[in-house]
Motif scaffolding. Structure first.
Motif, PDB file in Angstrom:
ATOM      1  N   LEU A 141       0.830  -1.214   0.000  1.00  0.00           N
ATOM      2  CA  LEU A 141       0.000   0.000   0.000  1.00  0.00           C
ATOM      3  C   LEU A 141       0.859   1.256   0.000  1.00  0.00           C
ATOM      4  O   LEU A 141       1.953   1.269   0.557  1.00  0.00           O
ATOM      5  N   ILE A 142       0.308   2.307  -0.600  1.00  0.00           N
ATOM      6  CA  ILE A 142       0.879   3.654  -0.507  1.00  0.00           C
ATOM      7  C   ILE A 142      -0.238   4.518   0.074  1.00  0.00           C
ATOM      8  O   ILE A 142      -1.381   4.465  -0.398  1.00  0.00           O
ATOM      9  N   GLY A 143       0.089   5.291   1.094  1.00  0.00           N
ATOM     10  CA  GLY A 143      -0.928   6.088   1.770  1.00  0.00           C
ATOM     11  C   GLY A 143      -1.015   7.512   1.267  1.00  0.00           C
ATOM     12  O   GLY A 143      -0.069   8.059   0.704  1.00  0.00           O
ATOM     13  N   ALA A 144      -2.186   8.110   1.518  1.00  0.00           N
ATOM     14  CA  ALA A 144      -2.436   9.535   1.269  1.00  0.00           C
ATOM     15  C   ALA A 144      -2.027   9.981  -0.139  1.00  0.00           C
ATOM     16  O   ALA A 144      -1.391  11.013  -0.321  1.00  0.00           O
ATOM     17  N   VAL A 145      -2.423   9.213  -1.141  1.00  0.00           N
ATOM     18  CA  VAL A 145      -2.066   9.539  -2.528  1.00  0.00           C
ATOM     19  C   VAL A 145      -3.014  10.600  -3.077  1.00  0.00           C
ATOM     20  O   VAL A 145      -4.238  10.520  -2.905  1.00  0.00           O
ATOM     21  N   SER A 146      -2.433  11.604  -3.722  1.00  0.00           N
ATOM     22  CA  SER A 146      -3.228  12.597  -4.455  1.00  0.00           C
ATOM     23  C   SER A 146      -2.435  13.002  -5.697  1.00  0.00           C
ATOM     24  O   SER A 146      -1.216  12.866  -5.733  1.00  0.00           O
ATOM     25  N   TYR A 147      -3.167  13.470  -6.700  1.00  0.00           N
ATOM     26  CA  TYR A 147      -2.528  13.893  -7.949  1.00  0.00           C
ATOM     27  C   TYR A 147      -3.389  14.941  -8.629  1.00  0.00           C
ATOM     28  O   TYR A 147      -4.581  15.065  -8.335  1.00  0.00           O
ATOM     29  N   ASP A 148      -2.771  15.706  -9.522  1.00  0.00           N
ATOM     30  CA  ASP A 148      -3.479  16.763 -10.251  1.00  0.00           C
ATOM     31  C   ASP A 148      -3.999  16.237 -11.574  1.00  0.00           C
ATOM     32  O   ASP A 148      -3.341  15.430 -12.244  1.00  0.00           O
ATOM     33  N   LYS A 149      -5.169  16.744 -11.936  1.00  0.00           N
ATOM     34  CA  LYS A 149      -5.824  16.323 -13.172  1.00  0.00           C
ATOM     35  C   LYS A 149      -6.713  17.467 -13.645  1.00  0.00           C
ATOM     36  O   LYS A 149      -7.382  18.105 -12.835  1.00  0.00           O
ATOM     37  N   THR A 197      -8.003  13.221  -4.754  1.00  0.00           N
ATOM     38  CA  THR A 197      -7.548  12.458  -3.601  1.00  0.00           C
ATOM     39  C   THR A 197      -7.854  10.987  -3.835  1.00  0.00           C
ATOM     40  O   THR A 197      -9.017  10.592  -3.877  1.00  0.00           O
ATOM     41  N   ALA A 198      -6.816  10.194  -4.009  1.00  0.00           N
ATOM     42  CA  ALA A 198      -6.989   8.755  -4.218  1.00  0.00           C
ATOM     43  C   ALA A 198      -6.947   7.996  -2.895  1.00  0.00           C
ATOM     44  O   ALA A 198      -7.416   6.858  -2.821  1.00  0.00           O
ATOM     45  N   GLY A 199      -6.369   8.607  -1.849  1.00  0.00           N
ATOM     46  CA  GLY A 199      -6.287   7.959  -0.536  1.00  0.00           C
ATOM     47  C   GLY A 199      -5.225   6.874  -0.517  1.00  0.00           C
ATOM     48  O   GLY A 199      -4.171   7.002  -1.132  1.00  0.00           O
ATOM     49  N   ASP A 200      -5.520   5.778   0.192  1.00  0.00           N
ATOM     50  CA  ASP A 200      -4.602   4.644   0.237  1.00  0.00           C
ATOM     51  C   ASP A 200      -4.824   3.803  -1.017  1.00  0.00           C
ATOM     52  O   ASP A 200      -5.960   3.446  -1.337  1.00  0.00           O
ATOM     53  N   VAL A 201      -3.747   3.488  -1.723  1.00  0.00           N
ATOM     54  CA  VAL A 201      -3.855   2.743  -2.978  1.00  0.00           C
ATOM     55  C   VAL A 201      -3.022   1.464  -2.919  1.00  0.00           C
ATOM     56  O   VAL A 201      -1.995   1.405  -2.245  1.00  0.00           O
ATOM     57  N   LYS A 226      12.619   9.996   2.299  1.00  0.00           N
ATOM     58  CA  LYS A 226      13.228   9.178   3.345  1.00  0.00           C
ATOM     59  C   LYS A 226      12.237   8.080   3.734  1.00  0.00           C
ATOM     60  O   LYS A 226      11.032   8.216   3.500  1.00  0.00           O
ATOM     61  N   PRO A 227      12.716   6.994   4.329  1.00  0.00           N
ATOM     62  CA  PRO A 227      11.820   5.882   4.690  1.00  0.00           C
ATOM     63  C   PRO A 227      10.594   6.332   5.491  1.00  0.00           C
ATOM     64  O   PRO A 227      10.713   7.091   6.462  1.00  0.00           O
ATOM     65  N   GLY A 228       9.414   5.885   5.041  1.00  0.00           N
ATOM     66  CA  GLY A 228       8.160   6.179   5.732  1.00  0.00           C
ATOM     67  C   GLY A 228       7.654   7.599   5.596  1.00  0.00           C
ATOM     68  O   GLY A 228       6.598   7.932   6.128  1.00  0.00           O
ATOM     69  N   GLU A 229       8.349   8.464   4.872  1.00  0.00           N
ATOM     70  CA  GLU A 229       7.935   9.864   4.735  1.00  0.00           C
ATOM     71  C   GLU A 229       7.250  10.100   3.389  1.00  0.00           C
ATOM     72  O   GLU A 229       7.471   9.358   2.433  1.00  0.00           O
ATOM     73  N   PRO A 230       6.451  11.164   3.307  1.00  0.00           N
ATOM     74  CA  PRO A 230       5.769  11.470   2.041  1.00  0.00           C
ATOM     75  C   PRO A 230       6.755  11.846   0.942  1.00  0.00           C
ATOM     76  O   PRO A 230       7.800  12.439   1.207  1.00  0.00           O
ATOM     77  N   VAL A 231       6.400  11.502  -0.290  1.00  0.00           N
ATOM     78  CA  VAL A 231       7.184  11.892  -1.459  1.00  0.00           C
ATOM     79  C   VAL A 231       6.288  12.756  -2.337  1.00  0.00           C
ATOM     80  O   VAL A 231       5.075  12.513  -2.425  1.00  0.00           O
ATOM     81  N   SER A 232       6.851  13.770  -2.951  1.00  0.00           N
ATOM     82  CA  SER A 232       6.084  14.653  -3.836  1.00  0.00           C
ATOM     83  C   SER A 232       6.889  14.967  -5.082  1.00  0.00           C
ATOM     84  O   SER A 232       8.095  15.183  -5.017  1.00  0.00           O
ATOM     85  N   CYS A 233       6.192  15.005  -6.197  1.00  0.00           N
ATOM     86  CA  CYS A 233       6.749  15.457  -7.467  1.00  0.00           C
ATOM     87  C   CYS A 233       5.787  16.477  -8.042  1.00  0.00           C
ATOM     88  O   CYS A 233       4.566  16.290  -7.969  1.00  0.00           O
TER      89      CYS A 233
END
Length: 170
Positions: free
Chosen positions: A73-81, A93-97, A153-160
């Motif tokens: 799982l990946i948590g708190a997923v969101s993306y622009d569209k 907001t996709a949430g947990d995926v 970093k491990p367990g932290e959010p990633v953003s692009c």
């Protein structure tokens, strides 16, 4: 001399046909100007939606890859569209995926989604790896051209995030 009322002119009269044709010309001219976008008529005639429908837009692929001990799982997923072509991007907001395991690695998995983003508008994705895992993200144009990449970093959010480029004019 006054023009006769159309109701008093017989239906088969050439005079009545000429009057009706002359009344139709302004409407037809406005419709043609709207379609062709002549002389600033786009916004004046309500044809702005036509320019949005023909705006340049990218097929954007958002990817988040996770590596480590907990990759399901990946948590708190969101993306622009973009809601539609020519519109500004808004966040989904996709949430947990759930992820898909990568065939060439037992401790890596990926989540992907495609979205439409208008040229020169923002594209962004974010998500959080589970504890004990590292997340990386990428944004691709047309599934090929990378415009943003980042690793957390491990367990932290990633953003692009990146503004999508303009299309090259020929």
């Amino acid at each position: 001399m006054k023009n006769p009322s159309l109701s008093s002119v017989p239906a088969s009269s050439p005079a009545k046909a000429a009057v009706l044709r002359s009344r139709a010309k302004p409407a037809a001219t406005a419709a043609i100007a709207c379609i062709l976008g002549l002389g600033g008529m786009l916004t004046l005639t309500g044809c702005d939606s036509f320019s949005k429908q023909t705006a340049d837009a990218w097929a954007v692929t958002y990817e988040i890859e996770v590596q480590g001990t907990s990759t399901e799982l990946i948590g708190a997923v969101s993306y622009d569209k973009a809601p539609s072509r020519g519109e500004d991007s808004s966040s989904v907001t996709a949430g947990d995926v759930s992820t898909t395991k990568l065939a060439d690695s037992k401790d890596s998995a990926v989540w992907k989604v495609e979205a439409q983003v208008t040229a020169q508008k923002r594209a962004a994705v974010t998500g959080t790896a589970q504890p004990g895992s590292i997340a990386s993200c990428r944004i691709l144009l047309d599934g090929v051209r990378e415009i943003s990449k980042n690793t957390a970093k491990p367990g932290e959010p990633v953003s692009c995030s990146a503004d999508t480029p303009a299309f090259q004019k020929k």
